[in-house]
Design a protein around this motif. Sequence first.
Motif, PDB file in Angstrom:
ATOM      1  N   THR A  64       6.589 113.043  25.716  1.00 46.44           N
ATOM      2  CA  THR A  64       7.795 112.873  24.905  1.00 46.44           C
ATOM      3  C   THR A  64       7.811 111.494  24.250  1.00 46.44           C
ATOM      4  O   THR A  64       8.125 111.359  23.054  1.00 46.44           O
ATOM      5  CB  THR A  64       9.051 113.051  25.775  1.00 46.44           C
ATOM      6  N   LEU A  65       7.474 110.474  25.017  1.00 47.09           N
ATOM      7  CA  LEU A  65       7.445 109.118  24.492  1.00 47.09           C
ATOM      8  C   LEU A  65       6.391 108.986  23.391  1.00 47.09           C
ATOM      9  O   LEU A  65       6.657 108.404  22.323  1.00 47.09           O
ATOM     10  CB  LEU A  65       7.168 108.136  25.630  1.00 47.09           C
ATOM     11  N   GLN A  66       5.205 109.524  23.632  1.00 49.22           N
ATOM     12  CA  GLN A  66       4.144 109.428  22.625  1.00 49.22           C
ATOM     13  C   GLN A  66       4.473 110.231  21.372  1.00 49.22           C
ATOM     14  O   GLN A  66       4.144 109.814  20.261  1.00 49.22           O
ATOM     15  CB  GLN A  66       2.806 109.871  23.232  1.00 49.22           C
ATOM     16  N   ALA A  67       5.138 111.361  21.536  1.00 51.46           N
ATOM     17  CA  ALA A  67       5.546 112.147  20.364  1.00 51.46           C
ATOM     18  C   ALA A  67       6.545 111.355  19.516  1.00 51.46           C
ATOM     19  O   ALA A  67       6.496 111.401  18.287  1.00 51.46           O
ATOM     20  CB  ALA A  67       6.144 113.476  20.814  1.00 51.46           C
ATOM     21  N   ALA A  68       7.447 110.621  20.174  1.00 53.95           N
ATOM     22  CA  ALA A  68       8.426 109.819  19.438  1.00 53.95           C
ATOM     23  C   ALA A  68       7.768 108.679  18.683  1.00 53.95           C
ATOM     24  O   ALA A  68       8.231 108.264  17.621  1.00 53.95           O
ATOM     25  CB  ALA A  68       9.478 109.283  20.403  1.00 53.95           C
ATOM     26  N   LEU A  69       6.648 108.157  19.233  1.00 52.26           N
ATOM     27  CA  LEU A  69       5.963 107.019  18.618  1.00 52.26           C
ATOM     28  C   LEU A  69       4.828 107.443  17.680  1.00 52.26           C
ATOM     29  O   LEU A  69       4.333 106.617  16.909  1.00 52.26           O
ATOM     30  CB  LEU A  69       5.399 106.099  19.712  1.00 52.26           C
ATOM     31  N   ALA A  70       4.441 108.714  17.726  1.00 51.33           N
ATOM     32  CA  ALA A  70       3.322 109.184  16.902  1.00 51.33           C
ATOM     33  C   ALA A  70       3.533 108.956  15.402  1.00 51.33           C
ATOM     34  O   ALA A  70       2.582 108.583  14.704  1.00 51.33           O
ATOM     35  CB  ALA A  70       3.056 110.665  17.181  1.00 51.33           C
ATOM     36  N   PRO A  71       4.735 109.131  14.844  1.00 49.98           N
ATOM     37  CA  PRO A  71       4.903 108.885  13.402  1.00 49.98           C
ATOM     38  C   PRO A  71       4.629 107.440  13.003  1.00 49.98           C
ATOM     39  O   PRO A  71       4.427 107.159  11.819  1.00 49.98           O
ATOM     40  CB  PRO A  71       6.377 109.244  13.159  1.00 49.98           C
ATOM     41  N   PHE A  72       4.592 106.533  14.000  1.00 45.54           N
ATOM     42  CA  PHE A  72       4.389 105.120  13.701  1.00 45.54           C
ATOM     43  C   PHE A  72       2.967 104.663  14.053  1.00 45.54           C
ATOM     44  O   PHE A  72       2.709 103.475  14.187  1.00 45.54           O
ATOM     45  CB  PHE A  72       5.424 104.290  14.467  1.00 45.54           C
TER      46      PHE A  72
ATOM     47  N   LEU B 154       0.960 100.286  20.946  1.00 49.98           N
ATOM     48  CA  LEU B 154       1.011  99.266  19.915  1.00 49.98           C
ATOM     49  C   LEU B 154       1.107  99.914  18.549  1.00 49.98           C
ATOM     50  O   LEU B 154       0.303 100.794  18.209  1.00 49.98           O
ATOM     51  CB  LEU B 154      -0.203  98.338  20.020  1.00 49.98           C
ATOM     52  N   VAL B 155       2.094  99.480  17.779  1.00 47.15           N
ATOM     53  CA  VAL B 155       2.363 100.063  16.470  1.00 47.15           C
ATOM     54  C   VAL B 155       2.143  99.006  15.391  1.00 47.15           C
ATOM     55  O   VAL B 155       2.279  97.807  15.641  1.00 47.15           O
ATOM     56  CB  VAL B 155       3.805 100.611  16.378  1.00 47.15           C
ATOM     57  N   PRO B 156       1.787  99.422  14.171  1.00 45.30           N
ATOM     58  CA  PRO B 156       1.663  98.457  13.076  1.00 45.30           C
ATOM     59  C   PRO B 156       2.968  97.702  12.878  1.00 45.30           C
ATOM     60  O   PRO B 156       4.059  98.261  13.030  1.00 45.30           O
ATOM     61  CB  PRO B 156       1.336  99.330  11.861  1.00 45.30           C
ATOM     62  N   ARG B 157       2.839  96.455  12.522  1.00 42.61           N
ATOM     63  CA  ARG B 157       4.009  95.596  12.407  1.00 42.61           C
ATOM     64  C   ARG B 157       5.059  96.164  11.444  1.00 42.61           C
ATOM     65  O   ARG B 157       6.272  96.022  11.674  1.00 42.61           O
ATOM     66  CB  ARG B 157       3.555  94.202  11.949  1.00 42.61           C
ATOM     67  N   GLU B 158       4.625  96.824  10.379  1.00 40.32           N
ATOM     68  CA  GLU B 158       5.597  97.346   9.423  1.00 40.32           C
ATOM     69  C   GLU B 158       6.467  98.458  10.016  1.00 40.32           C
ATOM     70  O   GLU B 158       7.530  98.769   9.483  1.00 40.32           O
ATOM     71  CB  GLU B 158       4.905  97.847   8.154  1.00 40.32           C
ATOM     72  N   HIS B 159       6.026  99.057  11.122  1.00 34.84           N
ATOM     73  CA  HIS B 159       6.809 100.113  11.763  1.00 34.84           C
ATOM     74  C   HIS B 159       7.577  99.611  12.986  1.00 34.84           C
ATOM     75  O   HIS B 159       8.189 100.413  13.704  1.00 34.84           O
ATOM     76  CB  HIS B 159       5.892 101.260  12.217  1.00 34.84           C
ATOM     77  N   ALA B 160       7.548  98.308  13.225  1.00 32.37           N
ATOM     78  CA  ALA B 160       8.049  97.767  14.492  1.00 32.37           C
ATOM     79  C   ALA B 160       9.507  98.132  14.752  1.00 32.37           C
ATOM     80  O   ALA B 160       9.852  98.654  15.818  1.00 32.37           O
ATOM     81  CB  ALA B 160       7.865  96.251  14.511  1.00 32.37           C
ATOM     82  N   ALA B 161      10.378  97.860  13.811  1.00 38.84           N
ATOM     83  CA  ALA B 161      11.807  98.108  14.034  1.00 38.84           C
ATOM     84  C   ALA B 161      12.089  99.590  14.245  1.00 38.84           C
ATOM     85  O   ALA B 161      12.888  99.969  15.118  1.00 38.84           O
ATOM     86  CB  ALA B 161      12.620  97.566  12.859  1.00 38.84           C
ATOM     87  N   ASP B 162      11.427 100.443  13.475  1.00 38.73           N
ATOM     88  CA  ASP B 162      11.640 101.889  13.618  1.00 38.73           C
ATOM     89  C   ASP B 162      11.116 102.383  14.970  1.00 38.73           C
ATOM     90  O   ASP B 162      11.717 103.273  15.590  1.00 38.73           O
ATOM     91  CB  ASP B 162      10.944 102.642  12.491  1.00 38.73           C
ATOM     92  N   ALA B 163       9.999 101.827  15.430  1.00 37.37           N
ATOM     93  CA  ALA B 163       9.449 102.236  16.718  1.00 37.37           C
ATOM     94  C   ALA B 163      10.372 101.817  17.867  1.00 37.37           C
ATOM     95  O   ALA B 163      10.590 102.581  18.819  1.00 37.37           O
ATOM     96  CB  ALA B 163       8.063 101.636  16.905  1.00 37.37           C
ATOM     97  N   ILE B 164      10.904 100.606  17.780  1.00 33.28           N
ATOM     98  CA  ILE B 164      11.859 100.165  18.805  1.00 33.28           C
ATOM     99  C   ILE B 164      13.079 101.083  18.798  1.00 33.28           C
ATOM    100  O   ILE B 164      13.586 101.480  19.862  1.00 33.28           O
ATOM    101  CB  ILE B 164      12.271  98.705  18.565  1.00 33.28           C
ATOM    102  N   ALA B 165      13.553 101.432  17.618  1.00 30.68           N
ATOM    103  CA  ALA B 165      14.705 102.327  17.524  1.00 30.68           C
ATOM    104  C   ALA B 165      14.390 103.695  18.129  1.00 30.68           C
ATOM    105  O   ALA B 165      15.256 104.316  18.766  1.00 30.68           O
ATOM    106  CB  ALA B 165      15.128 102.470  16.063  1.00 30.68           C
ATOM    107  N   ALA B 166      13.144 104.157  17.958  1.00 36.21           N
ATOM    108  CA  ALA B 166      12.756 105.446  18.537  1.00 36.21           C
ATOM    109  C   ALA B 166      12.775 105.387  20.063  1.00 36.21           C
ATOM    110  O   ALA B 166      13.216 106.334  20.732  1.00 36.21           O
ATOM    111  CB  ALA B 166      11.370 105.845  18.038  1.00 36.21           C
ATOM    112  N   VAL B 167      12.304 104.285  20.622  1.00 34.67           N
ATOM    113  CA  VAL B 167      12.358 104.117  22.080  1.00 34.67           C
ATOM    114  C   VAL B 167      13.805 104.038  22.542  1.00 34.67           C
ATOM    115  O   VAL B 167      14.183 104.635  23.558  1.00 34.67           O
ATOM    116  CB  VAL B 167      11.575 102.852  22.493  1.00 34.67           C
ATOM    117  N   ARG B 168      14.617 103.327  21.795  1.00 36.66           N
ATOM    118  CA  ARG B 168      16.043 103.240  22.121  1.00 36.66           C
ATOM    119  C   ARG B 168      16.662 104.635  22.178  1.00 36.66           C
ATOM    120  O   ARG B 168      17.508 104.911  23.038  1.00 36.66           O
ATOM    121  CB  ARG B 168      16.747 102.392  21.064  1.00 36.66           C
TER     122      ARG B 168
END
Length: 435
Positions: free
Chosen positions: A375-383, A308-322
């Motif tokens: 790898t997934l958590q590293a991609a989401l860690a900035p958010f 779960l990521v803060p709402r302000e990072h939502a679009a960037d987090a989805i893009a990171a998963v993409r």
Amino acid sequence: MTERTGAGRNWAGNLEYGAARIARPTSVDELSELVASAANAGAPGGATRVRALGSRHSFNRIADTEGLLVETAGLPAHVEIDAEARTARVSAGLRHGEVAEALDREGWALANLASLPHISVAGAVATGTHGSGDRLGSLATQVAALELVAADGSLRRLRRGEPDFDGAVVGLGALGVVTALELDIEPTYEVAQRVFERLPLEAVLADLDAVTGLATSTSLFTTWRDPDVIDQLWLKQRTDAAASEALPETLAAMGVHAATVKRHPLPGVSAEHCTDQLGLPGPWFERLPHFKLGFTPSNGDELQSEFLVPREHAADAIAAVRGLAGSIAPLLQVCEIRTVAADTLWLSSSYERPALGLHFTWLPDQPAVEALLPTLQAALAPFEARPHWGKLFDVAEASERMPQLYARWNDFRSLAARYDPNGVFRNDLLERLGL
């Protein structure tokens, strides 16, 4: 009370509990005696460790111990409604679906439910489990009071507004065995559910707030096999609330259309056991979950993770998963994207911030999933992604970030030490996380 050796496996079958024995007390008094006896066992200063076990729906070892597991489902079942206070006192071992049916018979409801009604109330609350909705908090936010058996065997009661309450609700089982909760209730209502198919991801990301605000509860599903498309949008709308005026315009602009037959979140799977769709109104507890209570989900066919990521990072987090779609898709059954309102509960994944959840239902290949998680958590860690407490995540990576992710982390450590000074309710997972 019944007792036996060997505790068996969890709901998904991906782990075997390590407890030496498991007990099923039939009263709070029996539970208190069990806990007090465990606290006094062993060498001076030592104790037999105890953990509570509900519907076994955790995918990691948060509910495990090498000592004694206590099944809360054996405690007396009750749903006691206080209409004046608009609360219901429920026994901790009941499943949400059972509570919902009892409430609805008396004309009452909960504000929200998780996608599965088969999970125990106390377990869902203790791990911060949630449904979806921009204005809806996790299931833990419905708790007005809780009762638990503490490490000395005493029964303690905490109410909303008391100093320890916000720390105790999402308690990870670290403070004691919860025996009952008081939940906020409201008059019963109906919900209509519709599914829309194949949304362009770029259009979704361009105005994510508009999409998640289209209904009372909103879920996006995708397999990431086509990284440019969200496969399904599930909208659950209360019939006593005004529907979003932007709904037709928003979806028309995306070129999407409503499904004309009932859908399952997983491509190609029969929707027989999903809750009714196609805009047909029905009772709240038969629409807010994705699956019907009478259907037992297939044990052993899946693993789960959620971040779960803060709402302000939502679009960037989805893009990171993409960006990881090529690695994720071969192991994935489906990814669900949903929202949760902010709350004040210390260890909630929505503590002091509205959040967007990225939920992964994996194929039952734990070694491969565990290899991908760093790898997934590293991609989401900035958010500032917070892992769901009851699902699979890389504990070593997460443990280093807990004090940064949770502003009250050290306060919770102190609270747990005060309630359980001898570590009766600690286990390996909590210790690895720094508790």
